[in-house]
Scaffold this active site. Structure first.
Site, PDB file in Angstrom:
ATOM      1  N   GLU A 104       0.841  -1.201   0.000  1.00  0.00           N
ATOM      2  CA  GLU A 104       0.000   0.000   0.000  1.00  0.00           C
ATOM      3  C   GLU A 104       0.874   1.247   0.000  1.00  0.00           C
ATOM      4  OE1 GLU A 104      -3.319  -0.256   2.854  1.00  0.00           O
ATOM      5  OE2 GLU A 104      -3.090   1.883   3.236  1.00  0.00           O
ATOM      6  N   ASP A 106       0.238   5.334   0.609  1.00  0.00           N
ATOM      7  CA  ASP A 106      -0.843   6.194   1.111  1.00  0.00           C
ATOM      8  C   ASP A 106      -0.553   7.685   1.134  1.00  0.00           C
ATOM      9  OD1 ASP A 106      -2.340   4.050   1.988  1.00  0.00           O
ATOM     10  OD2 ASP A 106      -1.498   4.070   3.997  1.00  0.00           O
ATOM     11  N   GLU A 108      -2.890  10.614   2.993  1.00  0.00           N
ATOM     12  CA  GLU A 108      -4.113  10.875   3.761  1.00  0.00           C
ATOM     13  C   GLU A 108      -4.081  12.326   4.211  1.00  0.00           C
ATOM     14  OE1 GLU A 108      -6.129   7.245   6.053  1.00  0.00           O
ATOM     15  OE2 GLU A 108      -4.156   7.719   6.842  1.00  0.00           O
TER      16      GLU A 108
END
Ligand SMILES: *[C@@H]1O[C@H](CO)[C@@H](O)[C@H](O)[C@H]1NC(C)=O
Ligand SMILES: *[C@@H]1O[C@H](CO)[C@@H](O)[C@H](O)[C@H]1NC(C)=O
Length: 296
Positions: A104, A106, A108
């Site tokens: 993953e 990311d 955010e």
């Protein structure tokens, strides 16, 4: 002769127009590239696929995902984040594979009270293991306009960039025993949700539902330089086969792209002035010693 010249310039003009419309057409279309996955009408694709909006109210957030899975890519998306008092909201934009040993990458965005800075939170998971957080403030207001958030993911490195400025580099350190995402195709996901139990000042500031719905917007998705993976076959292995057209081979330069000196300097500038958390310097959190990839 004069008429020949003018018809020549006419042809050139037509050629220019054709090229520019091609460039516009190559910016992704949300109807074509994405599907809305949840939110019961709170996510919308607008303007013939040029714009996507996510919204969040007390009952639910919303989200979408890419139709394609990618195994390496240089992927751009423009986001305009929830404006005003966005405390408690989180806009997540990430790549992820599936399964218990997933990979993953990311981005955010943690909202805040009006006028207080968003936090851009980043993480990299390889084979199900993350704990590699780095957080930043931005050098602009991410709610005032669209800005480009990019991930370069090739076999040697992952580079997170904002408006072309690299903010984080995660290098392939398999030679030091650190797993690197390189075998599992990932989809692009995004969602807008409520996380007022932790997002803003550690959960101290709650979401103000009286001003809901909260909305984040997306446009100009670009994955022209990416390997689409389908049933184990990569679009890149076919285009980089012997005697591929010259345009295909030059456009695959991103597969071995690294940060040149100018961009390395930009990265240091961001890390020096805007980084607010780095797991690689958090010795309290790792009393047994910092993670291997932090040591070089
Ligand atoms: C919100 O603003 C406060 C005060 O400036 C700051 O400490 C915090 O890092 C900001 N961001 C979040 C997501 O809490
Ligand atoms: C690629 O091109 C070269 C030179 O034009 C030729 O000799 C070779 O056979 C070609 N290879 C393939 C796989 O088509």
């Amino acid at each position: 002769m004069a008429s020949f010249k003018s018809s020549l310039s006419f042809i050139l003009l037509i050629a220019l127009l054709a090229t520019s419309s091609l460039l516009v057409a190559s910016a992704g279309n949300f109807n074509q590239d994405f599907q809305i996955t949840w939110g019961d009408g709170r996510a919308k694709i607008l303007n013939n696929g040029e714009l996507l909006t996510l919204s969040l109210d007390k009952a639910s957030g919303s989200g979408f995902q890419s139709k394609n899975e990618y195994l390496f890519g240089k992927i751009d998306m423009q986001l305009k984040l929830v404006p005003g008092n966005s405390a408690g909201t989180v806009t997540a934009y990430y790549l992820s594979s599936k399964g218990s040993t997933w990979d993953e990458i990311d981005f955010e965005f943690l909202g805040n009270l009006s006028g207080d800075p968003y936090i851009l939170h980043t993480n990299v998971f390889s084979q199900g293991k993350g704990n590699r957080e780095q957080q930043f403030y931005l050098w602009f207001d991410p709610t005032a306009d669209f800005h480009t958030y990019s991930i370069l993911w090739n076999p040697q490195r992952i580079v997170f960039s904002v408006d072309g400025t690299p903010i984080r580099e995660f290098k392939n350190q398999e030679s030091n025993g650190v797993p690197f995402p390189k075998n599992q195709p990932m989809r692009i996901y995004s969602s807008l949700w409520n996380a007022d139990d932790w997002a803003t000042r550690g959960g101290l500031i709650k979401t103000d539902w009286s001003i809901a719905p909260f909305t984040a917007s997306y446009r100009n998705f670009n994955a022209n330089n990416a390997c689409v993976s389908s049933n184990g076959v990569s679009s890149c292995s076919s285009s980089s086969s012997p005697n591929s057209s010259s345009s295909a081979s030059t456009s695959n330069a991103w597969l071995s792209e690294e940060l040149d000196l100018t961009r390395q300097e930009r990265l240091r500038w961001v890390q020096k002035n805007y980084m607010i958390y780095n797991y690689c310097t958090d010795t309290k959190r790792f009393p047994q010693g910092l993670p291997t990839e932090c040591k070089s």
